[in-house]
Every structure is written in structure tokens, then in C-alpha cells.
Design a protein around this motif. Structure first.
Motif, short mmCIF file in Angstrom:
data_model
loop_
_atom_site.label_atom_id
_atom_site.label_comp_id
_atom_site.label_asym_id
_atom_site.label_seq_id
_atom_site.Cartn_x
_atom_site.Cartn_y
_atom_site.Cartn_z
N GLU A 26 -21.01 5.63 8.39
CA GLU A 26 -21.44 4.87 9.55
C GLU A 26 -22.58 5.59 10.26
OE1 GLU A 26 -18.77 4.99 12.99
OE2 GLU A 26 -17.41 6.21 11.78
N ALA A 27 -23.18 4.90 11.23
CA ALA A 27 -24.23 5.47 12.07
C ALA A 27 -23.80 5.29 13.52
CB ALA A 27 -25.56 4.77 11.82
N ARG A 28 -23.96 6.35 14.31
CA ARG A 28 -23.58 6.32 15.71
C ARG A 28 -24.81 6.64 16.56
NH1 ARG A 28 -18.27 10.21 14.89
NH2 ARG A 28 -17.04 8.76 13.59
N VAL A 29 -25.01 5.86 17.61
CA VAL A 29 -26.16 6.04 18.51
C VAL A 29 -25.69 6.71 19.78
CG1 VAL A 29 -27.95 4.86 19.82
CG2 VAL A 29 -27.33 4.03 17.54
N LYS A 296 -23.39 -3.61 13.29
CA LYS A 296 -24.14 -3.46 14.54
C LYS A 296 -23.96 -2.07 15.11
CE LYS A 296 -24.87 -5.93 18.91
NZ LYS A 296 -24.42 -7.09 19.72
N ILE A 297 -25.07 -1.42 15.49
CA ILE A 297 -25.01 -0.09 16.10
C ILE A 297 -25.61 -0.06 17.50
CG2 ILE A 297 -25.03 1.12 13.88
CD1 ILE A 297 -28.02 1.67 14.34
N MET A 298 -26.25 -1.17 17.91
CA MET A 298 -26.92 -1.16 19.21
C MET A 298 -27.06 -2.60 19.70
SD MET A 298 -30.42 0.88 19.98
CE MET A 298 -30.88 1.40 21.60
N VAL A 328 -28.74 13.99 11.71
CA VAL A 328 -29.12 13.50 13.03
C VAL A 328 -30.63 13.25 13.03
CG1 VAL A 328 -29.21 13.99 15.50
CG2 VAL A 328 -27.24 14.74 14.16
N ALA A 329 -31.04 12.10 13.54
CA ALA A 329 -32.46 11.75 13.60
C ALA A 329 -32.72 11.06 14.94
CB ALA A 329 -32.85 10.84 12.44
N ARG A 330 -34.01 10.94 15.27
CA ARG A 330 -34.39 10.15 16.43
C ARG A 330 -34.42 8.67 16.03
NH1 ARG A 330 -35.18 10.76 22.05
NH2 ARG A 330 -35.28 12.98 22.45
N LEU A 331 -33.92 7.80 16.93
CA LEU A 331 -33.97 6.37 16.74
C LEU A 331 -35.03 5.78 17.68
CD1 LEU A 331 -32.92 3.63 15.70
CD2 LEU A 331 -31.21 3.70 17.53
N TYR A 332 -36.00 5.10 17.10
CA TYR A 332 -37.06 4.43 17.87
C TYR A 332 -36.88 2.92 17.76
CZ TYR A 332 -39.66 8.83 18.21
OH TYR A 332 -40.05 10.11 18.49
N LYS A 338 -34.96 6.56 23.18
CA LYS A 338 -34.07 7.12 24.20
C LYS A 338 -32.74 7.50 23.57
CE LYS A 338 -34.17 3.53 26.93
NZ LYS A 338 -33.91 2.69 28.14
N TRP A 339 -32.77 7.60 22.22
CA TRP A 339 -31.52 7.79 21.50
C TRP A 339 -31.71 8.72 20.30
CZ3 TRP A 339 -34.25 3.22 21.81
CH2 TRP A 339 -33.90 2.36 22.86
N GLU A 340 -30.60 9.33 19.92
CA GLU A 340 -30.45 9.96 18.61
C GLU A 340 -29.46 9.12 17.81
OE1 GLU A 340 -31.24 14.71 19.36
OE2 GLU A 340 -29.17 13.96 19.33
N ILE A 341 -29.64 9.12 16.50
CA ILE A 341 -28.73 8.42 15.62
C ILE A 341 -28.07 9.44 14.70
CG2 ILE A 341 -30.62 7.85 14.04
CD1 ILE A 341 -29.06 5.26 13.35
N GLU A 342 -26.76 9.47 14.71
CA GLU A 342 -25.99 10.41 13.88
C GLU A 342 -25.35 9.64 12.74
OE1 GLU A 342 -22.28 13.61 14.07
OE2 GLU A 342 -22.70 12.30 15.77
#
Length: 707
Positions: A26-29, A296-298, A328-332, A338-342
Motif C-alpha cells: 500500500e501507499a500512505r500519505v 484511493k490514497i488522497m 519514502v518519496a515526495r508526493l506532488y 505538502k506531503w510525503e508518500i510512504e
């Protein structure tokens, strides 16, 4: 509770765990400090690294290129040259930097005036190439176009059909580029996120080389062919309120070891109202059906305002971009982060289980060894330690301490590991009571007797035609490895300002055949020189040096210069022993008044002492055809900087020693010099040959091991 009861409890625990529902990756914001892309964007924004800098394309009807040390800036943004066939609005949405410095890219273009009195368009996807790091994009033509007619009645406000809003990624085996794009036209059943591919080898000439995925195969032409969506629309793009995924951005995730797709989702209000950001995963992009159902993650509530399009990552790890990221990466979204995505890996059943020990398994009485469960299991993991196959009450942690109170603590220990996906028990590890060690009696061999190992010669080359010749004799049953250097410019570090600017080193065998040569030393030899104790040479200096295997017997090293100056020759025996060593050194050079002397250096390896015969020959050289021989040489010997011997004219008492070491006889009464010195291993010795009269001439320094 008895042993049998404990084993039943462990089995019951496994049954409960194995009956649990299974999780997936999964991906978490999560929130992070706000950063923005260098320019305003309304498309996927590709990036690449070159020469330690991050270069990032941003497009809003045309692309710009920005450069910084990393994604957090500060940025330098510049216009780029678009060598395009059309003047339509263009968005650069994917790039791929080739190994040879060429940059490949793909763009979304929107033709104008397709529907009279309307802004509706039908996008197309084309290819570009850059040979200057992205500053100029040369058009290679369109590679993906819809074969369906446009629909002038489309109500979405933007597109009446076409292919666009895409990303491109190269597979792990570098066979194909995969295009993930949106089909906005044709029957509703064919609309949605689609995929095509092009062979990596066809990147130079992509026209007609892209093939769409349709009904399980890749046989439909990129320009005009049919498509089968991997994520079909729920409500047609021709409606005012479409319900569809779109705008995929793809990256390879190094933590999950799979591909990750981020998606927009249009739903609800008229137009392209964004309902949220979704994620999908695939371990095999050769199979379009392998992508997981988007999750859905956001939600749109996390992004105030209407413009909430184009989610993509930017990797935080070294080399991270929109195509490559880690755990972990930056989410644009819409150019704003304004978020990181793990990314969270799906737990796996234990497939490898073993026991690690903090110390040897033989444990002295009164001490403790810590056992550790080593396993690839993840998620909700439980442990049960066993001794001699029987579960140990309360031993349910990842480690277990075995205290060697007495011999009863010894036994075979194993561990069972379980999670909701499976269970496995390790092999047993025997823990025993250690027997006190008995120290063996070691008799060290006597050190070898002293022998010559490292030698050096320093002299002045009076012109660019002058040479410094250094002879040596190798005593060995096989070829020997020597390190030889001719130092000139690097002597400045030791206060010698007139070193030969660019010495050249040549090595000859006993038959005067050149066997090796070097002009400027090789950086690859630096480690070998350092291991021998040689002082370091500056990188790129014009000093000469080489490491070479030479046959036993006589050899000669000759130094030539491109100008006059001081030159230093060094000879290192890389594996000196009493049976394989240098037994003789000779050096011939011009000696005159003042500082124009011939200097030799030597050291001995082993232990004890060694007698050395040291001679400075001048007049005797005339017998060998040297016309400008030094008339009256004198020799001085220094031990650790203190003079210990000197000689002006040799004594006839040394004549028998000459014959014993193989040295040439001297004419009785000649003004050549010779002396016997007892040298001690470990000390440094310097030999200086001077002109006793101040007149100049050729001199020969000789050093022999003496009986």
C-alpha cells in the motif's frame, strides 16, 4: 503446563494466525513542509540527473527546464528550443536519459480549430530527442494517435477524443518502453487508461514502431489502432460529468521491487472535477492485466481549490526522479508538495528462518549467549523458541538468552516463526559448554639476516641530453617484481626547486633490450607504491613510475629528461627475501663542483648487520672507454644522517674483496675510492660521491653485498 500442552498452544497460535485476512502492499500519505515545482505546471513533469544536478521539465502549454542540486532548489529556470513540426500547445510529460548522454522524450500536443467555434481538441502523443542535455528538443513525430473520429458534441469541456495525459517507462530488462495514456474518444467501452509499447532499439526511429495493447496482444498500430483499456471509464468522457481514471504517472519503486502508478479520478461536478488520487501496483508490466485495482490514497478535501491534477512522486533517494523512488518519496499534485508518500510492502510468509548467535555456540560456564531469530517474515510476526524440539515456556520474543548455569543448559535450540501468511521452524543450533582452551606453545622462527631491499639514486642531469643510468643485479630463482620510479617535478615538495620537469624511465635487460618504459606514472599504481612505503606523487604529475616483473641477473634503469635538473631514481623490491633480493647497485652520472654530486640511498630488511662494499669510480672508467671520467672521486657514507665512513683513494687491502663480490679490479694506485661498511637492518644509509678536485666528469657509484 506440560510439554505436550505447550506444543498444542503453539499449534493453536499458528491456526489463528493462518486464518487471518491477508494484507497487500500500500501507499500512505502524510503531511510534510510545503515545496513547489520550479514553474507552474498542468501535466506530468519529468526529471533526470546529469553531472550531479537535477534537471526538471515543467509544462503549461510549452515546456521549461529548471536545474538545482536537488528537488528542494534553489532553481535556475531557462527556456528551451522546440524544434517542432507544429506550433500547437505542447507539454513534455516523460523523458529517458540514455547511457550515451542522449535524452529521449515524449510530449502531449493539442491541435487547434478541430471543432468550429469551440475550444475542443483531440490530443496526440509525439517523441523528441535532445543532444544537448534537454536545452533543444528535436521532434521525431507523432507516435500515438486515436483512430476514432472526434465527437464535436463532447461535454467535458476540453477533449473531443484523442490520446494524451501519459507517462512512459522503460522495463527492467531494457526491452520496451511502455506508454500509459488516456483514450478520450470512441465507444465508451474503449475509453480509459490504455497502454502501448515500443522496442528500446526503435527509439532512434519511432515512427510506426509503437504498438497498442488490444484484446491480449500488441498488434494494433500506435497511430490509428484499437485499444483495450486497463482501467475503463465508468462514465464516458463525452459526458459533462465523466467518471474515469486518467493522467497516469508511473515509477519503479526500489523498496517494493515493483511498478507503481498514480492516477487522477474525475467524478461528480461537471468538467474534470477531481475526486481523489489513487494508486495501483504491478510486478510485471508485460502483462497489462497485472495492475491492481486502484486504491484511493488522497481526497480532494486535502487539496483546497479546484486545480487538483497530475499526482506524481519525486524520489528522495540518490538518483530519485518521477520514474524512480524508494520507500519514502515526495508526493506532488498540481506542482505542489505538502506531503510525503510512504510505500508499505505486503507482509510475506516466512520462507527462510535461522538462528543467529551473539558469540560462539560453545559457552563458558557462567556466561550467556543470545540467540536471535533471523527471518524474512513481515507483518504480525510471532515467535516460539524450542529446546531439543520442545517449546520453552514464555520464550516468545525475537531473541532468547541461554545462560550457561550448568551443563543442563546445553542443547539444540530452534525457533518457530509465524505470521498470517504461514509458519516455519528453523534448523537446530547446538549450544554446548565450552572446554577451557589450552594455549599452544608457539616458537617463532628466527628473523632473516639483513639484506638489501630498497635503493635510490639522486643526481643532476646537466642538460636535456644527459642521462642517469642505474644498474642492478637480481638474485632470484624466478622473475622478480620491482617498483621503479623516476622523480623530478615532485622533488619540489622536499625543497628541490630544479627537478627535471618531465623525466622518462626506461628499463633494459642484460642484453640491452628495452623491457619496460614509462613517461608519466599511472594512478592505478598509487596503491602499490604506498604499500611499499614510497612517498605519494601528486595526481597528474609528470613523474615516471612503473611496476614490472624482471628476470634474474643484471638490469639497467635509465632516466632521460626534457631539460636539465635534479632526478631521483627509486627501486623497491616488492617481495624481498634472503633468497630473492637485489645484491648489487650501480649508478653512473656526471659529478662536478658544489651540489653536482651523485647520491645513493639504501635500506636493509631482516635483522642484524650486513657488510657492504661501496665504491666511487672515476679514473677506472677510462679503461671502459669513458673519455670524460671524473679524475678524483671521493665517497662519504651516512647512517641515519651521521657520517660513519669516507674514502678518497682506495686501499690495496680491499682487492681480494673486489674479486669475491664480482666487482671489476681497479688499477693499482688509481684515485678511485672504495670502502667497506657494516650496515644494520632498519637503519637508513646515504652515499655521496663528490669531486675531490672540483673538476667535472662521469662517476660510477657501486654497492655490493660483501662476505
Amino acid at each position: 503446563m506440560g510439554k505436550g500442552q505447550l506444543q498444542l498452544v503453539w499449534i493453536a497460535v499458528l491456526a489463528v494466525l493462518l486464518g487471518s485476512p491477508l494484507a497487500a502492499q500500500e501507499a500512505r500519505v502524510r503531511s510534510a513542509s510545503r515545496v513547489e515545482m520550479p514553474v507552474a505546471v498542468d501535466s506530468n513533469s519529468p526529471a533526470f540527473w546529469r553531472d550531479g544536478k537535477l534537471l526538471w521539465f515543467g509544462s503549461h502549454g510549452r515546456p521549461w527546464l529548471s536545474e538545482a542540486a536537488n528537488q528542494f532548489g534553489p532553481w535556475e529556470t531557462r527556456n528551451i528550443n522546440l524544434e517542432m513540426r507544429y506550433s500547437w500547445p505542447t507539454w513534455l510529460e516523460s523523458v529517458w536519459p540514455d547511457d550515451n548522454g542522449v535524452l529521449w522524450g515524449w510530449y502531449h500536443a493539442e491541435p487547434g480549430e478541430l471543432v468550429p467555434n469551440s475550444t475542443l481538441t483531440a490530443p496526440k502523443i509525439g517523441a523528441v530527442v535532445s543532444f544537448d542535455g534537454g536545452n533543444t528538443l528535436n521532434d521525431l513525430g507523432f507516435v500515438l494517435e486515436s483512430g476514432d473520429p472526434i465527437d464535436p458534441t463532447a461535454q467535458n469541456g476540453y477533449f473531443a477524443g484523442g490520446h494524451g495525459d501519459f507517462s512512459v517507462i522503460l522495463d527492467r530488462s531494457r526491452e520496451y518502453f511502455y506508454f500509459y495514456f488516456d483514450n478520450y474518444g470512441g465507444p465508451a467501452a474503449t475509453q480509459g487508461v490504455c497502454v502501448a509499447r515500443m522496442a528500446f532499439a526503435d527509439r532512434f526511429n519511432p515512427d510506426g514502431k509503437v504498438w497498442k495493447y488490444y484484446n491480449g496482444s500488441w498488434q494494433e498500430a500506435g497511430r490509428g489502432g484499437r485499444v483495450t483499456p486497463i482501467f475503463p471509464v465508468k462514465k464516458s468522457w463525452m459526458a459533462s460529468e465523466p467518471d474515469a481514471f486518467w493522467g497516469p504517472s508511473i515509477h519503479w519503486n526500489t523498496y517494493l521491487n515493483c511498478y507503481v502508478m498514480l492516477l487522477n479520478h474525475a467524478q461528480g461536478d461537471p468538467g474534470w472535477s477531481q475526486e481523489g488520487v489513487y494508486v495501483s501496483f504491478s510486478t510485471d508490466i508485460t502483462r497489462p492485466e497485472s495492475w491492481t485495482q486502484p486504491q484511493k490514497i488522497m481526497d480532494k478535501s486535502q487539496f483546497p481549490g479546484w486545480y487538483f491534477f497530475y499526482p506524481q512522486v519525486m524520489g528522495l533517494e540518490s538518483g530519485g526522479t518521477d520514474r524512480r523512488a524508494g520507500q519514502v518519496a515526495r508526493l506532488y499534485v498540481g506542482g505542489i508538495s505538502k506531503w510525503e508518500i510512504e510505500f508499505v510492502a505486503a507482509p510475506v510468509a516466512p520462507s527462510t528462518v535461522s538462528v543467529g548467535l551473539s558469540s560462539p555456540a560453545a559457552v563458558p560456564i557462567g556466561q550467556t549467549v543470545i540467540l536471535s531469530a533471523l527471518s524474512d517474515a513481515s507483518g504480525n510476526v510471532t515467535y516460539q523458541w524450542l529446546k531439543d524440539g520442545v517449546a520453552i515456556p514464555g520464550a516468545t520474543a525475537a531473541t532468547y538468552d541461554v545462560a550457561m548455569i550448568n551443563a543442563a543448559a546445553a542443547g539444540v535450540y530452534s525457533v518457530g516463526v509465524a505470521n498470517p501468511y504461514g509458519a516455519k521452524t528453523s534448523s537446530g543450533v547446538a549450544v554446548s559448554l565450552a572446554t577451557p582452551p589450552v594455549s599452544p606453545v608457539v616458537i617463532a622462527p628466527p628473523p632473516p639476516e639483513a639484506f638489501l631491499s630498497n635503493l635510490s639514486v639522486r643526481s643532476v642531469l646537466t642538460s636535456d641530453q644527459a642521462t642517469l643510468s642505474v644498474g642492478f643485479v637480481l638474485q632470484s630463482a624466478a622473475p622478480k617484481s620491482l617498483a621503479l620510479r623516476a622523480i623530478g617535478p615532485s622533488l619540489a615538495a622536499f625543497g628541490v626547486e630544479n627537478g627535471v620537469p618531465d623525466p622518462r624511465l626506461e628499463v633494459f635487460d642484460a642484453s640491452s633490450v628495452k623491457t619496460a618504459e614509462n613517461d608519466n606514472w599511472l594512478a592505478a599504481d598509487a596503491g602499490g607504491f604506498a604499500a611499499l612505503g614510497a612517498f605519494p606523487l601528486p595526481v597528474g604529475s609528470a613523474d615516471a613510475g612503473l611496476m614490472v616483473d624482471l628476470p634474474a641477473g643484471p638490469g639497467t634503469a635509465v632516466v632521460r629528461g626534457n631539460a636539465g635538473g635534479v632526478a631521483l631514481v627509486e627501486i623497491y623490491d616488492t617481495a624481498a627475501t634472503t633468497d630473492s633480493k637485489i645484491v648489487n647497485l650501480s649508478a653512473r652520472a656526471m659529478v662536478g663542483s658544489g651540489d653536482q654530486v651523485l647520491i645513493g640511498g639504501l635500506s636493509l630488511t631482516g635483522s642484524g648487520t650486513k657488510r657492504l662494499l661501496i665504491r666511487a669510480m672515476g679514473p677506472q672508467l677510462e679503461a671502459f672507454g669513458v673519455g670524460d671520467a671524473l679524475a678524483d672521486p671521493a665517497v662519504e657514507i651516512y647512517e641515519n644522517g651521521v657520517k660513519v665512513a669516507e674514502n678518497d683513494d682506495w686501499s690495496a687491502e680491499l682487492a681480494p674483496t673486489f674479486g669475491a663480490v664480482g666487482a671489476a679490479a681497479l688499477m693499482p694506485g688509481s684515485r678511485d675510492s672504495a670502502v667497506i661498511v657494516t650496515a644494520t637492518a632498519g637503519n637508513s644509509y646515504t652515499v655521496i660521491v663528490r669531486s675531490n678536485s672540483g673538476a667535472s666528469g662521469e662517476a660510477l657509484l657501486e654497492i655490493f653485498e660483501a662476505p
